[in-house]
Enzyme design. Structure first.
Site, PDB file in Angstrom:
ATOM      1  N   LEU A 154       0.876  -1.171   0.000  1.00  0.00           N
ATOM      2  CA  LEU A 154       0.000   0.000   0.000  1.00  0.00           C
ATOM      3  C   LEU A 154       0.915   1.223   0.000  1.00  0.00           C
ATOM      4  O   LEU A 154       1.824   1.322   0.826  1.00  0.00           O
ATOM      5  CB  LEU A 154      -0.898  -0.008   1.237  1.00  0.00           C
ATOM      6  CG  LEU A 154      -2.097   0.943   1.294  1.00  0.00           C
ATOM      7  CD1 LEU A 154      -3.012   0.736   0.095  1.00  0.00           C
ATOM      8  CD2 LEU A 154      -2.871   0.751   2.587  1.00  0.00           C
ATOM      9  N   ASP A 155       0.727   2.138  -0.932  1.00  0.00           N
ATOM     10  CA  ASP A 155       1.606   3.299  -1.063  1.00  0.00           C
ATOM     11  C   ASP A 155       1.801   4.018   0.261  1.00  0.00           C
ATOM     12  O   ASP A 155       0.891   4.047   1.103  1.00  0.00           O
ATOM     13  CB  ASP A 155       1.033   4.297  -2.078  1.00  0.00           C
ATOM     14  CG  ASP A 155       1.012   3.746  -3.491  1.00  0.00           C
ATOM     15  OD1 ASP A 155       1.776   2.804  -3.761  1.00  0.00           O
ATOM     16  OD2 ASP A 155       0.240   4.265  -4.315  1.00  0.00           O
ATOM     17  N   SER A 156       2.962   4.631   0.433  1.00  0.00           N
ATOM     18  CA  SER A 156       3.241   5.359   1.669  1.00  0.00           C
ATOM     19  C   SER A 156       2.247   6.503   1.880  1.00  0.00           C
ATOM     20  O   SER A 156       1.891   6.827   3.013  1.00  0.00           O
ATOM     21  CB  SER A 156       4.670   5.913   1.653  1.00  0.00           C
ATOM     22  OG  SER A 156       4.877   6.765   0.545  1.00  0.00           O
TER      23      SER A 156
END
Length: 336
Positions: A68-70
């Site tokens: 999951l993207d930062s």
């Protein structure tokens, strides 16, 4: 002795855990950072020392079911012990997202943390769109009426000059046919979304967890190294709808399969609508059978007992271990 026995019992309890559960990832840290933090909390609670530089001798095996993207938040499925072998279904299974996009600006990362690379108006039309609008709204009768009105007013002025009476006021005719005020409407957006529903071809963003020569593209990009764009690949979008539209912002609900990038979708939508766009906010609300509000443990509940409960509660949600293929997962490891 009692305290020592209790500590041993907690450690054995942790090391005996096997299964899947979900946690809530906050916006900011990477998925790997969050996994490491979870692992650190559990090991400290159990009084187990970590082997920071000995990956093959990790005392607690953990992995997550999809990066999951930062800059994103939401559900992150975690496998512990033998549960790491069950993560393949999470990687390829259905996911749900809610995203807020913004028209008018594009960034190199396709989200809000990147550098702005392009700015375009979202409320002005291109020349082609202007011509299309002009041809579709051109009304010859209005032009004739305008001409006749001017002719009528001229006759009135001439008659008034002869009779010394005030001019007769002709009824006004609207000349709004030529005015053009185009902007991206909700209908435009919904119409465009239909092109991105079903099985589609999508090009992944350069800033991603995909790898080149064993290194993540995002890491190579941050180092300023040359990166080759990955070819477009087939991805599945099960459902795509507009939740809210308040230009320049728009909110989408998305249900998709594995390998789909919401950032690429929003970037493509901006181009398709003769503008540009990027993701301002991204929340994963569901991953496989795990939902954000029903199953994801908040950070304050990252304890051994809570994880035990979560695994027990989720046994009915996932298939048995025997029916899942083993997957090489991203095993959590501390920074060296």
């Amino acid at each position: 002795m009692a305290g020592s026995s209790a500590a041993i019992g907690v450690a054995e309890k942790l090391q005996g855990l096997n299964g899947l559960f979900a946690i809530h990832k906050k916006k900011g840290p990477t998925s790997a950072d969050v996994l490491n933090l979870l692992k650190t909390k559990l090991l400290e609670e159990a009084g187990i020392k970590q082997h920071r530089k000995k990956r093959k001798k990790q005392v607690l095996k953990m992995g997550h079911g999809g990066t999951l993207d930062s800059a994103a938040s939401g559900v992150l499925v975690v496998g512990i012990g033998k549960g790491t072998k069950m993560l393949s279904g999470m990687l390829s299974g259905s996911k749900k997202y809610t995203t807020v996009g913004e028209f008018g600006k594009a960034t190199d990362t396709f989200d809000a943390i990147g550098m702005v690379t392009e700015e375009q108006s979202y409320d002005a039309a291109s020349s082609a769109e202007f011509l299309q609008h002009f041809l579709s709204t051109f009304d010859f009768s209005s032009i004739c009426s305008s001409f006749l009105n001017r002719f009528w007013r001229r006759l009135n002025r001439q008659a008034a000059a002869r009779t010394n009476e005030g001019p007769t006021v002709a009824p006004p005719v609207s000349l709004q046919w030529w005015k053009f005020s185009y902007h991206i409407t909700k209908d435009d957006l919904e119409r465009t979304l239909k092109k991105y529903t079903g099985s589609i071809m999508q090009t992944p963003p350069l800033y991603s967890a995909l790898k080149q020569n064993g290194q993540r593209l995002s890491c190579l990009m941050k180092k300023g190294e040359a990166v080759e764009s990955k070819p477009a690949r087939s991805v599945m979008v099960y459902d795509l709808s507009v939740q809210d539209y308040s230009p320049p912002h728009f909110t989408l609900n998305i249900e998709c399969g594995g390998g789909f990038y919401v950032r690429s979708l929003v970037n493509d939508l901006g181009k398709e609508l003769s503008s540009c766009a990027h993701v301002k906010e991204l929340i994963r609300t569901k991953q496989g059978p795990f939902t954000l509000y029903e199953h994801a443990l908040q950070e304050e509940k990252w304890t051994i007992d809570e994880v035990v409960k979560a695994i027990e509660n989720c046994t009915q949600l996932v298939p048995s271990e025997g029916g899942c293929k083993k997957l090489k997962t991203e095993i959590s490891e501390q920074e060296k």
